[in-house]
Design a protein around this motif. Structure first.
Motif, mmCIF file in Angstrom:
data_model
loop_
_atom_site.group_PDB
_atom_site.id
_atom_site.type_symbol
_atom_site.label_atom_id
_atom_site.label_comp_id
_atom_site.label_asym_id
_atom_site.label_seq_id
_atom_site.Cartn_x
_atom_site.Cartn_y
_atom_site.Cartn_z
ATOM 1 N N UNK A 26 0.861 -1.178 0.000
ATOM 2 C CA UNK A 26 0.000 0.000 0.000
ATOM 3 C C UNK A 26 0.897 1.226 0.000
ATOM 4 N N UNK A 27 0.724 2.106 -0.975
ATOM 5 C CA UNK A 27 1.578 3.284 -1.049
ATOM 6 C C UNK A 27 0.914 4.360 -1.894
ATOM 7 N N UNK A 28 1.568 5.526 -1.953
ATOM 8 C CA UNK A 28 1.079 6.609 -2.800
ATOM 9 C C UNK A 28 -0.334 7.018 -2.428
ATOM 10 N N UNK A 29 -1.206 7.018 -3.422
ATOM 11 C CA UNK A 29 -2.608 7.373 -3.204
ATOM 12 C C UNK A 29 -3.518 6.154 -3.367
ATOM 13 N N UNK A 30 -2.982 4.977 -3.055
ATOM 14 C CA UNK A 30 -3.783 3.753 -3.122
ATOM 15 C C UNK A 30 -4.978 3.843 -2.175
#
Length: 515
Positions: A26-30
């Protein structure tokens, strides 16, 4: 980034494997939505990621959960029971981030979550807040921590339509990675960018998981297509196998018959038949190898199996409810005036309204009246399951009201059809998920053969697999139904009236104006 590698969770009381070797990032704008049937471990997964000690009393965890440098904001499904006796301000004051916040920050976040600043300083008992107000308050306190990643357990529960739209906007515009659980199919369709699907196949004995970097609708469509293709492929291969087997049996029978009939005076013919039999055995072994490589039928978790039984009808024109209330109040606060509601025959009515407008208070009063009627068989499903369910009793004890063997067998059979395992049938109700508790109340209604249903948010804890079954049961019910709901899919298919509770009473609503 959050990285989960080879995560396995075992329910220690049952020694049941909830999930095995789950992997995702899970990362960024997930916006990662965790979906699955009730009791499959979705909340347990989020708790394990946030703080494994939250599940240490009932589950063990192995695997790697890595989120270096991340500050996680966790929104629990419910406010801890030990805090429900506090006032709203006393509860807020338990959180350091609330006491440390300046007025500008607090006002800004209150506006962001659609919660009045007067509410957070209120001496109103926390227990008197509506379900939606409690969710908003929890979200406010979570955001005050200034997290770098959000873990949200059922944030859409109990939210009114305007706040659901706010939540959708919040998730879509949030600059943080979000891991969330939701049963709201409309919310999932509009917000999720990737999906983690947890399943328990073969009567909850085989955990499976699927991670897909696709939106919810795309994932569900691709999944359905893949399952249909796999099922068709498996059926075709088995059809070909039957044809092949029938042909093989005829050849084998012909060779065996020839062997039994051949004379000893024909050694050459005997040798030929032995060669033929050897070829037949070789062909049989090849067929067995091919059978092992056949496409398997889909190993998935199927929807619950439930239906109302008995005579649920209400005569056409029968006056089910003629309710008149001059003033609706809570703790001396006037919520609405001049409430009039007439229901006749098998009519179906939905009540909607803003959080805190008094829908549940009104429904409780109506339920008390209808449950006392001798000419109706009314049943009530409250928003807070604890109003009817005792945490210390088991599902079987709750449902087995007559004490006879026939009803006991029926209860166990129905619980199985609702995907409650044998072990869960004998556990205290406190260990069940919200969706499983909803299923218990559903089954209780079925067993009572009611003809009037009074329902407060009936689908809010049901998974996208179970909710469609329940929706179909409610809308096709032959008796009368009075329900509070924020389920937009249910509203869209509703066969009766939709009324909004306002300060001036109940007002008719068009579907097109709210969906």
């Amino acid at each position: 980034m959050l990285s989960v590698q080879n995560l396995s969770i075992v329910h220690e009381k049952d020694l049941r494997l909830l999930m095995e070797n789950v992997c995702f990032t899970l990362s960024g704008k997930d916006r990662l939505a965790v979906i699955g049937e009730e009791g499959n471990g979705k909340s347990t997964l989020i708790k394990a990621i946030y703080d494994p000690s939250l599940i240490s009393d009932y589950a063990s965890v192995t695997g790697i959960i890595a989120a270096p440098g991340e500050k996680m904001g966790y929104l629990a499904q419910e406010i801890p029971a030990q805090n429900t006796s506090l006032t709203v301000y006393e509860y807020c004051a338990l959180h350091e981030q609330f006491l440390a916040a300046d007025a500008r920050q607090l006002n800004g976040l209150c506006a962001r979550v659609h919660l009045s600043t007067d509410t957070v300083y209120s001496m109103q008992p926390l227990s008197t807040l509506s379900g939606g107000e409690k969710v908003k308050l929890q979200l406010l306190l979570t955001l005050l921590k200034e997290p770098t990643m959000l873990l949200l357990d059922e944030p859409s529960n109990d939210l009114d339509l305007s706040t659901l739209r706010f939540l959708e906007h919040f998730l879509i515009t949030c600059d943080l990675p979000v891991l969330f659980i939701s049963h709201d199919e409309t919310l999932l369709s509009r917000t999720a960018t990737c999906i983690l699907h947890l399943e328990q196949a073969y009567h909850k004995t085989t955990p499976r998981w699927t991670f897909s970097r696709t939106p919810y609708d795309v994932y569900m469509e691709n999944r359905e297509k893949a399952l249909q293709y796999q099922e068709q492929q498996a059926q075709n291969e088995r059809r070909q196998e039957r044809i092949r087997q029938e042909k093989f049996d005829r050849i084998q029978q012909a060779v065996e018959h020839a062997q039994s009939a051949i004379s000893r005076q024909d050694p050459h013919g005997g040798r030929l038949l032995k060669k033929k039999m050897k070829a037949v055995k070789s062909l049989e072994r090849r067929f067995e190898r091919e059978k092992e490589d056949q496409t398997q039928r889909p190993n998935i978790e199927y929807a619950i199996d439930a239906a109302f039984e008995g005579d649920n009808t209400v005569p056409m024109g029968k006056r089910v409810l003629d309710w008149n209330l001059a003033v609706l109040t809570v703790d001396d606060r006037v919520l609405a005036r001049d409430i009039h509601l007439l229901m006749t025959g098998p009519e179906k009515v939905i009540l909607i309204g803003d959080n805190g407008c008094g829908k549940t208070t009104l429904l409780k009063q109506i339920a008390s009246h209808l449950l006392s009627r001798r000419d109706l068989r009314a049943v009530y499903m409250p928003q807070h399951y604890g109003d009817l369910l005792s945490d210390d009793r088991t599902p079987v004890e709750f449902l087995h009201t007559r004490g006879d063997k026939e009803q006991l067998t029926k209860v166990r059979t129905y619980l199985g059809a609702l995907k409650i395992t044998r072990e869960e049938m004998e556990h205290p109700i406190r260990g069940l998920s919200g969706g499983q508790k909803a299923k218990l109340l559903l089954l209780s209604m079925i067993l009572k053969e009611a003809n009037v249903l009074i329902l407060d948010e009936p689908t809010r804890n049901l998974s996208p697999l179970s909710a469609p079954v329940f929706r179909e049961m409610i809308t096709s019910f032959e008796g009368a139904v009075l329900a509070i709901t924020h389920d937009r899919v249910l509203m869209d298919m509703w066969p009766g009236r939709i009324l909004r509770l306002t300060e001036k009473g109940l007002m008719p609503v068009n579907k097109e104006d709210i969906l």
